[in-house]
Write an enzyme that holds these catalytic residues in place. Structure first.
Site, PDB file in Angstrom:
ATOM      1  N   SER A   1       1.329  -1.306   0.128  1.00  0.00           N
ATOM      2  CA  SER A   1      -0.119   0.210  -0.124  1.00  0.00           C
ATOM      3  C   SER A   1       0.729   1.455  -0.129  1.00  0.00           C
ATOM      4  O   SER A   1       1.732   1.157   0.793  1.00  0.00           O
ATOM      5  CB  SER A   1      -1.206  -0.467   1.708  1.00  0.00           C
ATOM      6  OG  SER A   1      -1.489   1.107   1.573  1.00  0.00           O
TER       7      SER A   1
ATOM      8  N   TYR B   1      -2.443  -1.489  10.635  1.00  0.00           N
ATOM      9  CA  TYR B   1      -1.881  -2.076   9.474  1.00  0.00           C
ATOM     10  C   TYR B   1      -0.834  -1.357   9.069  1.00  0.00           C
ATOM     11  O   TYR B   1      -0.644  -2.000   8.131  1.00  0.00           O
ATOM     12  CB  TYR B   1      -3.136  -1.407   9.201  1.00  0.00           C
ATOM     13  CG  TYR B   1      -3.358  -1.380   7.393  1.00  0.00           C
ATOM     14  CD1 TYR B   1      -3.612  -2.496   6.893  1.00  0.00           C
ATOM     15  CD2 TYR B   1      -3.294  -0.181   6.898  1.00  0.00           C
ATOM     16  CE1 TYR B   1      -3.945  -2.759   5.317  1.00  0.00           C
ATOM     17  CE2 TYR B   1      -3.421  -0.106   5.513  1.00  0.00           C
ATOM     18  CZ  TYR B   1      -3.523  -1.498   4.632  1.00  0.00           C
ATOM     19  OH  TYR B   1      -3.599  -1.665   3.676  1.00  0.00           O
TER      20      TYR B   1
ATOM     21  N   LYS C   1       2.562  -3.682   6.848  1.00  0.00           N
ATOM     22  CA  LYS C   1       2.940  -3.804   5.206  1.00  0.00           C
ATOM     23  C   LYS C   1       4.208  -3.546   5.177  1.00  0.00           C
ATOM     24  O   LYS C   1       4.783  -4.254   4.193  1.00  0.00           O
ATOM     25  CB  LYS C   1       2.057  -2.850   4.695  1.00  0.00           C
ATOM     26  CG  LYS C   1       0.688  -2.987   4.148  1.00  0.00           C
ATOM     27  CD  LYS C   1      -0.001  -3.649   3.373  1.00  0.00           C
ATOM     28  CE  LYS C   1      -1.152  -4.537   3.480  1.00  0.00           C
ATOM     29  NZ  LYS C   1      -1.847  -5.531   2.659  1.00  0.00           N
TER      30      LYS C   1
HETATM   31  C1  UD1 Z   1      -7.249   5.036   3.768  1.00  0.00           C
HETATM   32  C2  UD1 Z   1      -5.816   4.176   4.530  1.00  0.00           C
HETATM   33  C3  UD1 Z   1      -4.797   3.496   3.877  1.00  0.00           C
HETATM   34  C4  UD1 Z   1      -4.854   2.564   3.402  1.00  0.00           C
HETATM   35  C5  UD1 Z   1      -5.994   2.598   1.859  1.00  0.00           C
HETATM   36  C6  UD1 Z   1      -7.585   1.613   1.642  1.00  0.00           C
HETATM   37  C7  UD1 Z   1      -6.137   6.558   6.569  1.00  0.00           C
HETATM   38  C8  UD1 Z   1      -5.309   7.277   7.254  1.00  0.00           C
HETATM   39  N1  UD1 Z   1      -5.183   5.586   5.414  1.00  0.00           N
HETATM   40  O1  UD1 Z   1      -6.728   5.008   2.702  1.00  0.00           O
HETATM   41  O2  UD1 Z   1      -3.971   3.066   5.094  1.00  0.00           O
HETATM   42  O3  UD1 Z   1      -4.526   1.862   2.608  1.00  0.00           O
HETATM   43  O4  UD1 Z   1      -7.587   3.484   3.559  1.00  0.00           O
HETATM   44  O5  UD1 Z   1      -8.483   1.921   0.743  1.00  0.00           O
HETATM   45  O6  UD1 Z   1      -6.825   5.828   6.766  1.00  0.00           O
HETATM   46  N2  UD1 Z   1     -12.495  11.250   3.463  1.00  0.00           N
HETATM   47  C9  UD1 Z   1     -12.815  11.755   3.905  1.00  0.00           C
HETATM   48  N3  UD1 Z   1     -15.009  11.399   4.331  1.00  0.00           N
HETATM   49  C10 UD1 Z   1     -15.029  10.143   4.466  1.00  0.00           C
HETATM   50  C11 UD1 Z   1     -13.744   9.295   4.294  1.00  0.00           C
HETATM   51  C12 UD1 Z   1     -12.474  10.146   3.640  1.00  0.00           C
HETATM   52  O7  UD1 Z   1     -13.599  13.314   3.596  1.00  0.00           O
HETATM   53  O8  UD1 Z   1     -16.041   9.373   4.755  1.00  0.00           O
HETATM   54  C13 UD1 Z   1     -11.340  12.023   2.953  1.00  0.00           C
HETATM   55  C14 UD1 Z   1      -9.659  11.664   3.959  1.00  0.00           C
HETATM   56  O9  UD1 Z   1      -9.924  12.466   4.759  1.00  0.00           O
HETATM   57  C15 UD1 Z   1      -8.830  11.523   2.942  1.00  0.00           C
HETATM   58  C16 UD1 Z   1      -9.413  10.513   1.225  1.00  0.00           C
HETATM   59  O10 UD1 Z   1     -11.215  11.378   1.766  1.00  0.00           O
HETATM   60  O11 UD1 Z   1      -8.297  12.903   2.084  1.00  0.00           O
HETATM   61  C17 UD1 Z   1      -9.235   9.600   1.279  1.00  0.00           C
HETATM   62  O12 UD1 Z   1      -9.430   8.690   2.337  1.00  0.00           O
HETATM   63  P1  UD1 Z   1      -9.465   7.521   2.352  1.00  0.00           P
HETATM   64  O13 UD1 Z   1     -10.293   6.699   1.481  1.00  0.00           O
HETATM   65  O14 UD1 Z   1     -10.246   7.001   3.916  1.00  0.00           O
HETATM   66  O15 UD1 Z   1      -8.488   6.366   2.193  1.00  0.00           O
HETATM   67  P2  UD1 Z   1      -6.649   7.101   3.103  1.00  0.00           P
HETATM   68  O16 UD1 Z   1      -6.838   7.973   3.731  1.00  0.00           O
HETATM   69  O17 UD1 Z   1      -5.731   7.783   1.554  1.00  0.00           O
END
Ligand code: UD1
Length: 339
Positions: A125, A150, A154
């Site tokens: 990842s 997690y 990795k």
């Molecule tokens: C997350 C994990 C990462 C993992 C990946 C798998 C964290 C900190 N990281 O990545 O380790 O490999 O998922 O897919 O959790 N966001 C919102 N609203 C939401 C959810 C997310 O605004 O309800 C924003 C987050 O702040 C971020 C973006 O959307 O900026 C993507 O978030 P997300 O889909 O959870 O992925 P990651 O955080 O990049």
């Protein structure tokens, strides 16, 4: 010659199984359905028109893994997906994450050693880059910056594989660092089916669009990004699956240890993703602006040059495709694989 896909009923494993079959490989799927549904097997049969060999197996159970290899001597390569993947849960249950993710990989690698299987593709990842040294991140960026258990599983597994390859020059290992996989198979028959309230952005947006949530959570609008929301490299799960096929081909060249980013090279903000999804589903989605989520970084996207040059792999689908296919899956299966 066949490829064992552990976690084959999962989100990425199921899409990869299809692409492997499309490319002419035989597949043996293994899963314990801890975080997936047996219904996936029916759906795969409809999509591929084939009965795919399947073994119910917990990769942490040495005897079960031994039986799996013993009963399928045709296995020549392994794509190892089976693992826990929820960041927040890993902070609460670190021992479970280390035991399952590292224990499972070791169990599979030991069985491969006993059975003389030398080819391994590992589901890593972009989380290994932590707060990235450079953006876009390339494979030479420091990859030991995990911010949660997690992510550390990795990083540690990448180290285990590095040491293994040093000890055995016949081993071929492809470490694939995924950016943010989203979307679904264009058929709408398989897709992401998270348990409980989704942590990740896309499944949450998709559930909001079918009315399971009144609004979309936006975690932070004060990041140093063009619109203030987090920027990520979203990649269609079918493109990601094809990246595994390209990696399996690379292993056949006896490449030793190789590491590739799988991303598009383009970053989209949370607001941009919501807008793309609104177009796909034809509905306006309410935004619920919240503070930043602990542990999130402002921005990360891939430099995918190495995979293009060495694997001949380039992601094809656009963010519009990703949202359209995710919506197709979600609207046809409002409760995922559950009735
Ligand atoms: C997350 C994990 C990462 C993992 C990946 C798998 C964290 C900190 N990281 O990545 O380790 O490999 O998922 O897919 O959790 N966001 C919102 N609203 C939401 C959810 C997310 O605004 O309800 C924003 C987050 O702040 C971020 C973006 O959307 O900026 C993507 O978030 P997300 O889909 O959870 O992925 P990651 O955080 O990049």
């Amino acid at each position: 010659m066949a490829i064992l896909v552990t976690g084959g009923a999962g989100y990425i494993g199921s899409h990869t199984t299809i692409e492997l079959l499309n490319a002419g490989y035989d597949v043996v799927m293994a899963d314990n359905f801890y975080n997936s549904s047996p219904e996936v097997l029916n759906r795969l049969k409809i999509i591929t028109g084939r009965e795919i060999p399947f073994v119910k197996c917990d990769v942490c159970d040495e005897q079960q893994v031994e039986n799996l290899f013993a009963s399928h001597p045709e296995i020549d390569a392994v794509i190892h997906f089976a693992a826990y993947k929820a960041v927040g849960e890993s902070v609460e249950k670190p021992l479970d994450y280390y035991q399952n993710n590292i224990g499972g990989a070791l169990c599979v690698l030991q069985a491969m050693k006993r059975h003389g299987v030398k080819n391994f593709v590992f589901s890593s990842s972009a989380t290994v880059y932590g707060e990235p040294e450079r953006i876009p991140s390339d494979e030479s960026c420091a990859a030991n910056g995990a911010t949660n258990p997690y992510g550390w599983t990795k990083v540690m597994q990448e180290q285990i594989l590095t040491d293994l390859c040093k000890s055995d020059p016949e081993m071929n290992v492809a470490i694939l660092r995924y950016f943010n996989p989203i979307g679904a198979h264009p058929s709408g028959l398989i897709g992401e089916d998270p348990n409980g309230v989704p942590n990740n952005l896309l499944p949450y947006v998709a559930q909001a669009a079918i009315g399971k949530h009144p609004s979309v959570r936006v975690y932070g609008t004060d990041y140093p990004t063009p619109d203030g929301t987090g920027v990520r490299d979203y990649i269609h799960v079918v493109d990601l699956a094809r990246g595994h096929v390209a990696a399996v081909k690379k292993l056949a060249e006896k490449c030793g240890l190789v590491v590739y980013n799988l991303g598009t090279g383009v970053g989209y903000s949370v607001f941009q993703v919501i807008e793309a999804f609104e177009k796909a589903c034809g509905k306006k989605l309410e935004r619920n602006i919240l503070p930043r989520r602990a542990g999130d970084i402002a921005e990360n996207y891939a430099n995918p040059t190495k995979a293009r040059e060495e694997l001949g792999w380039v992601a094809q689908y656009t963010i519009e495709d990703m949202c359209a296919h995710a919506w197709n899956w979600q609207s046809k299966n409002p409760n995922g694989y559950k009735e």
